[in-house]
Motif scaffolding. Sequence first.
Motif, PDB file in Angstrom:
ATOM      1  N   VAL A 157      16.629  12.299  28.807  1.00 31.60           N
ATOM      2  CA  VAL A 157      16.239  11.175  27.953  1.00 31.60           C
ATOM      3  C   VAL A 157      17.207  10.024  28.174  1.00 31.60           C
ATOM      4  N   SER A 158      16.782   8.851  27.803  1.00 38.94           N
ATOM      5  CA  SER A 158      17.651   7.676  27.922  1.00 38.94           C
ATOM      6  C   SER A 158      17.980   7.072  26.561  1.00 38.94           C
ATOM      7  N   GLU A 159      17.384   7.617  25.487  1.00 39.79           N
ATOM      8  CA  GLU A 159      17.657   7.135  24.126  1.00 39.79           C
ATOM      9  C   GLU A 159      18.208   8.275  23.282  1.00 39.79           C
ATOM     10  N   THR A 160      19.223   7.975  22.467  1.00 40.32           N
ATOM     11  CA  THR A 160      19.801   8.963  21.554  1.00 40.32           C
ATOM     12  C   THR A 160      20.000   8.310  20.189  1.00 40.32           C
ATOM     13  N   GLY A 161      20.519   9.069  19.247  1.00 44.65           N
ATOM     14  CA  GLY A 161      20.814   8.524  17.924  1.00 44.65           C
ATOM     15  C   GLY A 161      22.202   7.935  17.819  1.00 44.65           C
ATOM     16  N   LEU A 162      22.958   7.885  18.915  1.00 42.91           N
ATOM     17  CA  LEU A 162      24.306   7.322  18.884  1.00 42.91           C
ATOM     18  C   LEU A 162      24.257   5.812  18.665  1.00 42.91           C
ATOM     19  N   PRO A 163      25.270   5.256  18.031  1.00 44.88           N
ATOM     20  CA  PRO A 163      25.266   3.812  17.757  1.00 44.88           C
ATOM     21  C   PRO A 163      25.739   2.973  18.939  1.00 44.88           C
ATOM     22  N   TYR A 164      25.739   3.542  20.116  1.00 43.01           N
ATOM     23  CA  TYR A 164      26.109   2.809  21.327  1.00 43.01           C
ATOM     24  C   TYR A 164      25.208   3.288  22.457  1.00 43.01           C
ATOM     25  N   PRO A 165      24.968   2.447  23.470  1.00 42.68           N
ATOM     26  CA  PRO A 165      24.020   2.810  24.528  1.00 42.68           C
ATOM     27  C   PRO A 165      24.575   3.872  25.470  1.00 42.68           C
ATOM     28  N   VAL A 166      23.665   4.640  26.032  1.00 42.14           N
ATOM     29  CA  VAL A 166      24.025   5.633  27.045  1.00 42.14           C
ATOM     30  C   VAL A 166      23.146   5.384  28.266  1.00 42.14           C
ATOM     31  N   ALA A 167      23.637   5.831  29.435  1.00 46.39           N
ATOM     32  CA  ALA A 167      22.846   5.685  30.659  1.00 46.39           C
ATOM     33  C   ALA A 167      21.801   6.783  30.769  1.00 46.39           C
ATOM     34  N   GLY A 168      22.066   7.906  30.114  1.00 40.21           N
ATOM     35  CA  GLY A 168      21.134   9.017  30.138  1.00 40.21           C
ATOM     36  C   GLY A 168      21.733  10.214  29.439  1.00 40.21           C
ATOM     37  N   ALA A 169      20.883  11.186  29.117  1.00 43.56           N
ATOM     38  CA  ALA A 169      21.349  12.378  28.411  1.00 43.56           C
ATOM     39  C   ALA A 169      20.420  13.547  28.686  1.00 43.56           C
ATOM     40  N   VAL A 170      20.983  14.750  28.666  1.00 42.43           N
ATOM     41  CA  VAL A 170      20.193  15.975  28.661  1.00 42.43           C
ATOM     42  C   VAL A 170      20.036  16.393  27.208  1.00 42.43           C
ATOM     43  N   ARG A 171      18.814  16.453  26.750  1.00 36.27           N
ATOM     44  CA  ARG A 171      18.531  16.868  25.375  1.00 36.27           C
ATOM     45  C   ARG A 171      18.013  18.296  25.394  1.00 36.27           C
ATOM     46  N   VAL A 172      18.595  19.148  24.531  1.00 31.99           N
ATOM     47  CA  VAL A 172      18.122  20.515  24.358  1.00 31.99           C
ATOM     48  C   VAL A 172      17.788  20.711  22.890  1.00 31.99           C
ATOM     49  N   ASP A 173      16.535  21.006  22.607  1.00 28.80           N
ATOM     50  CA  ASP A 173      16.089  21.176  21.229  1.00 28.80           C
ATOM     51  C   ASP A 173      16.396  22.582  20.703  1.00 28.80           C
ATOM     52  N   HIS A 174      16.238  22.743  19.386  1.00 27.55           N
ATOM     53  CA  HIS A 174      16.348  24.039  18.705  1.00 27.55           C
ATOM     54  C   HIS A 174      17.780  24.592  18.710  1.00 27.55           C
ATOM     55  N   GLN A 175      18.778  23.714  18.616  1.00 24.49           N
ATOM     56  CA  GLN A 175      20.159  24.155  18.506  1.00 24.49           C
ATOM     57  C   GLN A 175      20.599  24.068  17.049  1.00 24.49           C
ATOM     58  N   ALA A 176      21.879  24.347  16.771  1.00 22.27           N
ATOM     59  CA  ALA A 176      22.306  24.403  15.367  1.00 22.27           C
ATOM     60  C   ALA A 176      23.776  24.039  15.225  1.00 22.27           C
ATOM     61  N   GLN A 177      24.164  23.751  13.992  1.00 20.06           N
ATOM     62  CA  GLN A 177      25.566  23.564  13.617  1.00 20.06           C
ATOM     63  C   GLN A 177      25.736  24.129  12.206  1.00 20.06           C
ATOM     64  N   PHE A 178      26.958  24.544  11.885  1.00 24.65           N
ATOM     65  CA  PHE A 178      27.166  25.190  10.584  1.00 24.65           C
ATOM     66  C   PHE A 178      28.630  25.135  10.189  1.00 24.65           C
ATOM     67  N   HIS A 179      28.923  25.649   8.997  1.00 28.38           N
ATOM     68  CA  HIS A 179      30.295  25.786   8.512  1.00 28.38           C
ATOM     69  C   HIS A 179      30.756  27.185   8.929  1.00 28.38           C
ATOM     70  N   PRO A 180      31.635  27.300   9.926  1.00 28.09           N
ATOM     71  CA  PRO A 180      31.943  28.621  10.491  1.00 28.09           C
ATOM     72  C   PRO A 180      32.613  29.570   9.514  1.00 28.09           C
ATOM     73  N   ARG A 181      33.537  29.079   8.704  1.00 26.72           N
ATOM     74  CA  ARG A 181      34.235  29.990   7.798  1.00 26.72           C
ATOM     75  C   ARG A 181      33.329  30.498   6.682  1.00 26.72           C
ATOM     76  N   LYS A 182      32.450  29.648   6.174  1.00 30.06           N
ATOM     77  CA  LYS A 182      31.543  30.120   5.128  1.00 30.06           C
ATOM     78  C   LYS A 182      30.633  31.228   5.664  1.00 30.06           C
ATOM     79  N   TYR A 183      30.206  31.094   6.893  1.00 30.47           N
ATOM     80  CA  TYR A 183      29.373  32.142   7.498  1.00 30.47           C
ATOM     81  C   TYR A 183      30.184  33.406   7.744  1.00 30.47           C
ATOM     82  N   LEU A 184      31.337  33.273   8.373  1.00 29.68           N
ATOM     83  CA  LEU A 184      32.101  34.450   8.775  1.00 29.68           C
ATOM     84  C   LEU A 184      32.737  35.169   7.586  1.00 29.68           C
TER      85      LEU A 184
END
Length: 509
Positions: A157-184
Amino acid sequence: MTQLPGTYESYWMETGTGPEHPALADGLEVDVAVVGAGVAGICTAWELVRAGRRVALLEADRVAAGVTGYTTAKLSAQHGLLYAQLRKSFGVEGARQYARSQQEAVEYVDRVAAELGINCELERLPAYTYVESADAVDQLRAEADAAREAGLAASFVSETGLPYPVAGAVRVDHQAQFHPRKYLLALVADLVGRGGVVHERTRVVSLDEGEPCRLTTEGGVEIVARDVVVATHYPVFDRALLFSRLEPHRELVVAAVLPTDHDPQGMYLTQEQNTRSVRTAPYGEGERLLIVTGEKFKPGVGDVSQRHERLAAWTMERFPDARITHRWAAQDNTTTDKVPFVGAFHPGSEHVYVATGFGGWGMSNGAMSGRLISALITGGKVPWASLYDPRRLHAREAPSLLKAQGSVLKHFVGDRLRTSHADSVEEIKPGTGALVRIEGRRCAVYRDESGAAHAVSARCTHLGCLVHFNDAERAWECPCHGSRFAIDGSVLQGPAVRPLEPRPRPQTD
């Protein structure tokens, strides 16, 4: 040195609290002893308890308070520009196994959090690897093709949600982020509820690979176990010689409060500018916590405060509405072929297993390791076991191995050719440290704010390299294999298990 705003502490450590667990005082006999209570050790112990094994989880400090407590906490199968390299080194099938094992780990954590009702702020978002330079776009297109061929939901892709321009990006869907200590910490609570035992402040210093195996703590307490899992981030036992195939590195982190409507809504990474990683986390009403990681360096390099200043300046330049609240540092190890070591500890090992070399992607690799090692111990079959097997050897990693060992040799020999890092104790400014030769011996000397000097041996207790001072974290670090020590010489991070020897306090004028 500029005084940076914010607290020098991990946001995860500050906001994820849990109960203390007693130090091991008496001998113990279990089916499996897991050494190290980070993400890999906790996930492994939890899997084995669920499988009906009697398990002891042993931690030198506090549960999930080492490397795991200072992570960026991305839970992703996209690991930078990796899949084109994996396809070249391990073939199409090897790349597919890697992608499948990592993506399954993402889905597994999501499923476990739901099943156990863990409120760990888990969010499903796309992950991006981007470049700002047009010269690197072709490389990104090739990576997108390789990641898609490996089975990930990848696209260029050439568009992202970053507040600055990029020349290009590899987008991979269905990923995640979390609070590691609360989970562990929730996994640890469930582990204890199922009959597992957890002992903090219990540093293991020796291993006898008999039948059964025998572990000994620094207090002389013995643990007997049929199987042992070494999940200490960097293995604390050298018999497998994995230290010759692991490269330690540190990265710095800045966290800042950001208005919700400025959230880039994704996880971002670029290898440009010595690495920049961006994500956000839930924070308060109308706000998100921006987490920026970068300035990768080897332990013991120095100028850490300047690196933190650069990262903070970059953060404020790219996100001018952000307000810095926290800063910290993280450490990890990368294998010479970029694939973690998870499995039998060494060629002759029958009951000892290891998980290490996550290359900065400990969340998915830790979850994957728990399932893989549990299967190996209980007799299960995992299709990617051979991919991660620590006993693998191939010519492809030879250049990286030689480079890594060349760096170690440079420090081991070159640092000794220098007479000292300071000519006298008086040269050391208060609040800093340096190596000084005192009465013919190299000492690591720290002068506190009052000017008083504190001295310990400059020789790392792992393999004898000379330590260097980290001015931002006020710690002694080994540039060879990444061991870290407090000002008083106590071990902060392995592979060293013994403290730096104390030296008589030098007198200052």
